[in-house]
Design a protein around this motif. Structure first.
Motif, PDB file in Angstrom:
ATOM      1  N   PRO A   1       0.837  -1.209   0.000  1.00 32.66           N
ATOM      2  CA  PRO A   1       0.000   0.000   0.000  1.00 32.66           C
ATOM      3  C   PRO A   1       0.869   1.255   0.000  1.00 32.66           C
ATOM      4  CG  PRO A   1       0.106  -0.943   2.195  1.00 32.66           C
ATOM      5  CD  PRO A   1       0.806  -1.916   1.293  1.00 32.66           C
ATOM      6  N   LEU A   2       0.293   2.341  -0.454  1.00 31.73           N
ATOM      7  CA  LEU A   2       0.986   3.630  -0.398  1.00 31.73           C
ATOM      8  C   LEU A   2       1.174   4.037   1.057  1.00 31.73           C
ATOM      9  CD1 LEU A   2      -0.997   5.454  -3.199  1.00 31.73           C
ATOM     10  CD2 LEU A   2       1.468   5.032  -3.258  1.00 31.73           C
ATOM     11  N   LYS A   3       2.331   4.600   1.372  1.00 28.04           N
ATOM     12  CA  LYS A   3       2.589   5.062   2.731  1.00 28.04           C
ATOM     13  C   LYS A   3       3.454   6.313   2.699  1.00 28.04           C
ATOM     14  CE  LYS A   3       6.204   1.523   3.084  1.00 28.04           C
ATOM     15  NZ  LYS A   3       6.630   0.311   3.811  1.00 28.04           N
ATOM     16  N   SER A   4       3.501   6.998   3.841  1.00 26.17           N
ATOM     17  CA  SER A   4       4.266   8.241   3.945  1.00 26.17           C
ATOM     18  C   SER A   4       5.754   7.973   3.732  1.00 26.17           C
ATOM     19  CB  SER A   4       4.063   8.870   5.326  1.00 26.17           C
ATOM     20  OG  SER A   4       2.703   9.113   5.565  1.00 26.17           O
ATOM     21  N   LEU A   5       6.455   8.977   3.210  1.00 28.81           N
ATOM     22  CA  LEU A   5       7.896   8.819   2.976  1.00 28.81           C
ATOM     23  C   LEU A   5       8.652   8.476   4.252  1.00 28.81           C
ATOM     24  CD1 LEU A   5       8.778  11.705   0.475  1.00 28.81           C
ATOM     25  CD2 LEU A   5       8.144   9.351  -0.015  1.00 28.81           C
ATOM     26  N   ASP A   6       8.218   9.072   5.393  1.00 31.78           N
ATOM     27  CA  ASP A   6       8.962   8.813   6.627  1.00 31.78           C
ATOM     28  C   ASP A   6       8.696   7.419   7.207  1.00 31.78           C
ATOM     29  OD1 ASP A   6       6.390   9.165   7.495  1.00 31.78           O
ATOM     30  OD2 ASP A   6       6.811  10.872   8.796  1.00 31.78           O
ATOM     31  N   LYS A   7       7.858   6.623   6.495  1.00 34.91           N
ATOM     32  CA  LYS A   7       7.612   5.246   6.939  1.00 34.91           C
ATOM     33  C   LYS A   7       8.471   4.251   6.159  1.00 34.91           C
ATOM     34  CE  LYS A   7       4.210   6.102   9.869  1.00 34.91           C
ATOM     35  NZ  LYS A   7       4.128   7.571   9.763  1.00 34.91           N
ATOM     36  N   ILE A   8       9.327   4.764   5.270  1.00 34.96           N
ATOM     37  CA  ILE A   8      10.187   3.873   4.485  1.00 34.96           C
ATOM     38  C   ILE A   8      11.222   3.239   5.403  1.00 34.96           C
ATOM     39  CG2 ILE A   8      11.856   3.745   2.596  1.00 34.96           C
ATOM     40  CD1 ILE A   8      10.450   6.151   1.375  1.00 34.96           C
TER      41      ILE A   8
END
Length: 558
Positions: free
Chosen positions: A422-429
């Motif tokens: 799923p799409l997620k926030s950049l800071d969750k990479i």
């Protein structure tokens, strides 16, 4: 672009002079050799906050100086004109950091403030390191990045929305203040009505204090003034007075002048002037004497008036002129409180109108942003595909919010690094390699949109290797074809593809640690790339591998 860098007494660096060319320049070396210190020194030139801890131990100050070629940078040249700084094809930026903590910034030998230095340098050079990575990851900055990417296409809408929002907030704050006043309204109204009443009854007049001082002083000194006036008039009126003697003198002077054919004409004119001047003075002083009267009651009235004014000045902590202004202010506040319901109703109506206006302008702004967001998404996908993230998806999410300072929508960059995720926030990479590639992709795009002529990457390639590392190296090389790129890297692929390779090392000299920089070419560059491949021990096999890697990248550059 940055041409030369001079560092003196900065951290562990004693003296260091580096010539930096265009294209891709790589800085490599053992951990702790001072690579990041060089980046820190360059950070000082673009306006980073200085600390006394940066001054080399035992020294009084650190000095960093950079020479920049600005011949093809109209934005920087325009700023220099606006700030009345001497211009040339080159710009010299100097930063001195004192042991006391004080910092001095200079551009072309002219002292500037830190904010002025930042304003000029942000048009010229950018450093991308760990701090800015965190900056790019945060959703609150993404709307600003999108606006930067637009290159001012809808800047007028942004400014119109911001101005409208500011008015909207001011009206809301004013309404809150009025509503808070409601709790102690009656007490406040009684107080200011009393103040307004007593000040109004005093009938304060502009300029009356000076007039009172003059009249009081005259009456208090009546006897002295009368005596002196009497004496002055007698000097000009009594027998053998000055005026008669001057008249007789002038008659004699006329006779002398007639005999000597006008030789004393000029002197005669001057003495005549004295005569008439004293005649006027006699009449003026006589009038003053005859009208000068002492009125004790009038004096008492004026002194009482002055005492009243001084009491008010002490009571309100304001001078006479400010008291007159206060009366008008109190009257305005009384009217506002007495008409609070009407004021509140009018404010609510104004707020409603501003809100509707915000929605209208904000809707136009959102439309423009969504148009540019599609272009930005396409560019970012192209970049990350090239960096071996072919299964990734990237979206720019728009979320409706209440009208805020930036618009009607929150904007956030979202990514799905792998197919099916799923799409997620950049800071969750989670993956450092994925993060490095996304950051390089974003930086590539936004470096172009800012129009800067130099960019520094501080270990942007952390967490990648193999084919991905090669793609990142090629990307940095591609960027360097348009702007100067300086990169601290541990990747042999980046070092191999570089146009210039600077090796940073530290050693001891006179019981002190010093840092040196050596430009590597030929076999020296091959050996350093081999060291970067193997880690510690350089073998004939790693030397061959390094030579092959450099050769392949030369073909790639060609």
């Amino acid at each position: 672009m940055l041409q030369t860098l001079s560092i003196r007494q900065f951290a562990i660096i004693d003296e260091l002079d580096i010539d930096i060319k265009d294209g891709l320049t790589v800085l490599s070396g053992e951990t702790g050799a001072g690579k990041s210190i060089i980046i820190d020194a360059i950070s000082m030139l673009i306006g980073a906050r200085a600390s006394q801890n940066l001054v080399r131990h035992g020294e009084n100050k650190a000095v960093i100086e950079g020479v920049f070629d600005i011949d093809d940078n109209p934005a920087v040249n325009q700023l220099l004109i606006e700030k009345e700084i001497a211009q040339d094809d080159f710009m010299i930026v100097k930063r001195e950091i004192m042991k006391s903590g004080k910092s001095i910034c200079r551009i072309n030998n002219q002292t500037v403030t830190l904010s002025e230095l930042k304003q000029v340098m942000q048009e010229l050079l950018d450093i991308h390191g760990q701090h800015e990575t965190q900056h790019l990851l945060k959703a609150k900055f993404h709307i600003r990045l999108l606006d930067e990417f637009s290159k001012g296409r809808y800047q007028s809408l942004v400014e119109e929305y911001t101005a409208t929002y500011d008015v909207f907030q001011e009206k809301k704050d004013e309404l809150k203040r009025l509503e808070r006043k409601d709790e102690s309204l009656l007490q406040r109204l009684d107080l200011i009505k009393f103040q307004h009443n007593e000040l109004t009854q005093a009938k304060l007049l502009p300029g009356e204090v000076n007039s009172l001082k003059e009249d009081i002083n005259r009456l208090r000194n009546f006897e002295k003034l009368n005596n002196e006036l009497t004496k002055a008039v007698s000097y000009l009126s009594d027998e053998n007075n000055i005026i008669d003697k001057i008249f007789d003198f002038n008659e004699s002077l006329k006779e002398i002048d007639d005999v000597l054919n006008g030789e004393y004409q000029s002197l005669l004119e001057e003495t005549n002037s004295v005569y008439y001047l004293l005649e006027d003075a006699k009449h003026q002083l006589y009038d003053e004497l005859t009208t000068n009267e002492y009125d004790e009651n009038h004096l008492n009235e004026m002194e009482a008036r002055m005492n009243l004014i001084q009491q008010f000045e002490r009571k309100y902590g304001k001078d006479h002129a400010e008291l007159i202004t206060l009366i008008a202010e109190l009257e305005t506040e009384i009217n506002q409180i007495e008409n609070l319901e009407e004021s509140t109703s009018n404010l609510k109506e104004e707020i409603k109108k501003q809100y509707q206006l915000l929605l209208e302008i904000g809707a136009q702004l959102s439309k423009e942003r969504r148009t540019d967001a599609l272009q930005l998404r396409s560019k970012i996908l192209d970049e990350i595909y090239h960096l071996e993230m072919k299964s990734a998806n990237f979206e720019i999410a728009f979320t409706k919010i209440e009208p805020g300072p930036s618009g009607l929508e929150a904007i956030e960059f979202m990514i799905s690094p792998n197919k099916g995720e799923p799409l997620k926030s950049l800071d969750k990479i989670a993956s450092g390699g994925e993060l490095s590639r996304i950051m390089l992709a974003l930086k590539t795009i936004f470096a172009e949109s800012k129009g800067q002529t130099a960019i520094l990457f501080d270990e942007v390639d952390t967490g990648v290797s193999g084919r991905v590392a090669q793609k990142m190296a090629e990307k940095m090389k591609q960027i360097s074809e348009h702007i100067q790129v300086i990169c601290i890297s541990h990747l042999p692929q980046v070092a191999a593809i570089s146009d210039h390779h600077l090796y940073i090392e530290k050693h001891e000299k006179d019981d002190r640690t010093v840092t040196t920089v050596t430009e590597l070419t030929g076999k020296d560059k091959v050996r350093e790339v081999a060291r970067m491949i193997s880690g510690v021990e350089v073998t004939p096999l790693t030397l061959d591998h390094a030579a092959e890697l450099i050769s392949q990248n030369k073909q790639h550059k060609g």
